[in-house]
Design a protein around this motif. Structure first.
Motif, short mmCIF file in Angstrom:
data_model
loop_
_atom_site.label_atom_id
_atom_site.label_comp_id
_atom_site.label_asym_id
_atom_site.label_seq_id
_atom_site.Cartn_x
_atom_site.Cartn_y
_atom_site.Cartn_z
N ASN A 55 0.71 -1.21 -0.02
CA ASN A 55 -0.12 0.00 -0.10
C ASN A 55 0.83 1.30 0.09
O ASN A 55 2.06 1.27 0.13
CB ASN A 55 -0.93 0.07 1.31
N VAL A 56 0.32 2.39 -0.32
CA VAL A 56 0.86 3.67 -0.26
C VAL A 56 1.77 3.86 1.03
O VAL A 56 2.69 4.43 0.98
CB VAL A 56 -0.09 4.72 -0.58
N LYS A 57 0.90 3.78 2.13
CA LYS A 57 1.76 4.13 3.36
C LYS A 57 3.02 3.24 3.41
O LYS A 57 4.31 4.05 3.75
CB LYS A 57 0.88 3.84 4.26
N ARG A 73 5.64 4.70 0.83
CA ARG A 73 6.16 6.06 1.52
C ARG A 73 7.17 5.98 2.42
O ARG A 73 7.89 7.05 2.83
CB ARG A 73 4.76 6.98 1.79
N GLN A 74 7.50 4.88 2.98
CA GLN A 74 8.37 4.81 4.14
C GLN A 74 9.86 4.81 3.62
O GLN A 74 10.81 4.96 4.10
CB GLN A 74 8.41 3.44 4.92
N GLY A 128 6.99 9.81 -2.87
CA GLY A 128 6.03 10.37 -2.43
C GLY A 128 4.68 9.78 -2.76
O GLY A 128 4.69 8.53 -3.27
N GLU A 129 3.47 10.46 -2.59
CA GLU A 129 2.20 9.69 -2.76
C GLU A 129 2.05 9.49 -4.22
O GLU A 129 1.64 8.33 -4.40
CB GLU A 129 0.79 10.53 -2.22
N GLY A 130 2.07 10.32 -5.20
CA GLY A 130 1.76 10.18 -6.32
C GLY A 130 2.44 8.84 -7.01
O GLY A 130 2.28 8.20 -7.89
N ALA A 157 4.18 6.50 -5.37
CA ALA A 157 3.57 5.26 -4.74
C ALA A 157 2.48 4.61 -5.24
O ALA A 157 2.50 3.57 -5.68
CB ALA A 157 3.40 5.40 -3.20
N LYS A 158 1.44 5.60 -5.82
CA LYS A 158 0.40 5.12 -6.36
C LYS A 158 0.69 4.57 -7.71
O LYS A 158 0.18 3.34 -8.06
CB LYS A 158 -0.73 6.14 -6.43
#
Ligand SMILES: [Zn+2]
Ligand SMILES: [Zn+2]
Length: 578
Positions: free
Chosen positions: A50-52, A55-56, A61-63, A65-66
């Motif tokens: 998952n994104v979280k 992001r580690q 970043g979020e974009g 990661a997605k």
């Protein structure tokens, strides 16, 4: 191409297509950087769900990661597919060419209507590119080299992948048949940076047994060819492995013959002829009465020709024949000569492992020191250390060293960014806390030759910069070197006593073998660093040493063969220490 390379490539593509569309610079940069990060992180990225979790990883970043998750699920990125439909297919195909870049690709496409790589080659060879505004003959030459580059790399794999597969097969074979005489041959034994097929050579009387064992290895996906003395398989990873069996008493001659290179062997046969001998895969024979005078051992083959034994990495007909005849072959650098690693990242920036983890891995390798060179301030996207964080890290390192519970001394350091003006991050006061100061280019990769060269030379002349990191910026098969005047850079480095890096990360191997030799000839020191982003990557030093050997480097040419005291003296020479 494996999954990670594909993912990284997708981000590179995104960056290039956005640039063609005239997107703002920082978005283009973010995707370029993402591609690098993905390569550095490796397969672990696919373990995240998952994104979280993604992001580690610092810098993700979020974009981004997605997009990584989307790629994992669907094998592509919709944004990329969308862009591909908006950009002409001809332009997309031109983007594969290193040294071209999106802006030039667009110009060539629009001005000349070039539709594919063959037409691009034609345009370059007939001088049409050179006539375009802002290109000129030099750029045209670079583009031609770029075309050669993609044509050469296709169907080849990086050295470390081939080497690992070879190692696995050899150990499986030796397990099944204890004491088996088995070695890689061909370009893999010479440790070339990319490998076509993997060649293995076995010496055994019972070739049927060898073949049975080989063809039933768990690594085999498909048998391509099956014979008494030679068989070929396709591995699960899609690589071809050829195995040949010869008689043990002819093993040395066969190993010499199949190691090559062709140019080397042609010279060897010439030397033989002059002494009334002939050499082939079965041995060294007298021409007069066809008597075999050497065959079993490889050094014996050379000895029969009155030559010293050239190490396989040298056999490229680059002067090793003459040196072997005159018995003045260099004593090549050995892995055991390396006293420590001078380029590594920890979890303080975009690496995975903490300082202690990195130190433990260095200790396991028998090192005396390890430089922690996390990214500097201006590379925010890679978790570059702000001033205060860097000071904190220096204290953490000193504390660890003071505990005295490891033979490995951690050196403080930083991988500084050479900015557009050739300056680096941090002020003098902060730099005076750092043992190891590497300066690298991480942005503005496609600037004109004069501009990038000037930036690097300014960094070289900076007394606080002691090493230039990955000096040409190439990624093998994926990104061509920056367009720079390497000789001028090497001369400047020799003059100021700044070391040039041999970045030993397998995708980089930068400087490459022929450049290393040039650097040495011009009097520049070479620094070996793995650019590890996790502790197990310290093992990449092996491939750096292989490149150094291909370049004929000896112990004194390399910075990190020095003991700790000598190294520190060198690192601090001409600098202010806090
Ligand atoms: Zn770097
Ligand atoms: Zn680095």
């Amino acid at each position: 191409m494996n999954k990670i390379d594909e993912l990284a490539q997708a981000f590179t593509y995104l960056a290039e297509l956005l640039e063609i569309k005239g997107e703002v610079r920082f978005k283009v940069n973010a995707y370029e950087r993402a591609a690098e990060l993905i390569r550095a992180i490796g397969d672990e990225i696919f373990e995240k769900d998952n994104v979280k979790e993604l992001r580690q990883f610092p810098g993700i970043g979020e974009g981004i990661a997605k997009k990584i998750l989307e790629f994992k699920e669907t094998g592509t990125i919709s944004k990329l597919e969308e862009l591909k439909t908006e950009v002409p297919i001809a332009l997309i195909s031109l983007l594969q060419v290193p040294n071209l870049g999106p802006k030039r690709a667009k110009l060539i496409y629009e001005e000349l209507g070039v539709q594919n790589i063959d037409e691009l080659r034609e345009a370059a060879e007939t001088g049409k590119l050179a006539e375009l505004r802002g290109l000129g003959p030099k750029a045209e030459q670079n583009i031609l080299e770029g075309i050669d580059h993609i044509e050469n790399i296709s169907g080849r794999m990086l050295l470390h992948k081939a080497y690992e597969i070879q190692r696995d097969i050899c150990s499986l074979m030796s397990e099944a048949l204890p004491g088996l005489l088995i070695n890689p041959a061909g370009s893999l034994r010479r440790m070339k940076e990319t490998i076509g097929d993997i060649d293995l050579l076995v010496g055994c009387e019972n070739s049927r047994l060898v073949m049975e064992t080989f063809l039933s290895l768990p690594i085999t996906r498909r048998v391509i060819a099956k014979g008494d003395t030679k068989s070929s398989i396709m591995t699960a990873a899609g690589l071809q492995v050829d195995l040949r069996v010869v008689k043990p008493e002819q093993y040395g001659a066969a190993l010499q013959y199949f190691t090559g290179s062709q140019a080397h062997n042609i010279r060897v046969r010439e030397i033989a002829r002059k002494s009334g001998l002939k050499v082939n895969e079965y041995g060294v024979f007298t021409v007069k009465d066809n008597r075999c005078i050497a065959a079993e051992d490889e050094a014996g083959v050379y000895a029969a020709l009155d030559m010293a034994f050239p190490k396989p990495e040298m056999r490229e007909n680059q002067g090793e024949i003459e040196a072997a005849i005159e018995d003045r072959l260099p004593a090549l650098l050995e892995l055991a000569d390396i006293k420590g690693d001078l380029h590594s990242h920890s979890d303080w920036s975009d690496g995975r492992d903490d300082l202690e983890g990195m130190r433990a891995a260095a200790e396991a390798r028998g090192y005396r020191y390890l430089a922690i060179t996390d990214h500097a301030m201006k590379l925010k996207i890679a978790g570059g250390l702000e001033r205060e964080r860097l000071i904190e890290q220096v204290h953490a390192i000193r504390e660890l060293n003071a505990r005295g519970d490891s033979p490995v001394v951690l050196l403080t350091g930083s991988e500084l960014n050479i900015d557009n003006d050739g300056d680096v991050d941090y002020d003098e006061e902060l730099l005076s806390l750092l043992d190891v100061t590497i300066a690298s280019i991480h942005g503005g990769l496609r600037q004109p030759r004069e501009k990038i060269t000037k930036r690097i030379i300014k960094a070289i002349r900076n007394p606080d910069v002691k090493i230039i990191g990955h000096p040409t910026g190439r990624l093998i098969g994926q990104r061509a070197p920056y367009d720079i005047d390497l000789r001028a850079i090497m001369r400047a480095a020799a003059e100021t006593g700044t070391a040039l890096e041999l970045n030993s990360f397998p995708d980089r191997l930068d400087l490459k073998d022929e450049n290393l030799r040039q650097a040495r000839d011009l009097g520049a020191k070479v620094s070996l660093g793995t650019d590890s982003h996790r502790s197990n990557q310290l093992e990449f030093m092996f491939y750096g040493v292989a490149m150094a050997r291909r370049a004929w480097l000896e112990i004194d040419d390399v910075l990190n063969t020095m003991g700790l005291d000598g190294l520190l003296e060198w690192l601090w020479a001409g600098r202010k220490k806090a």
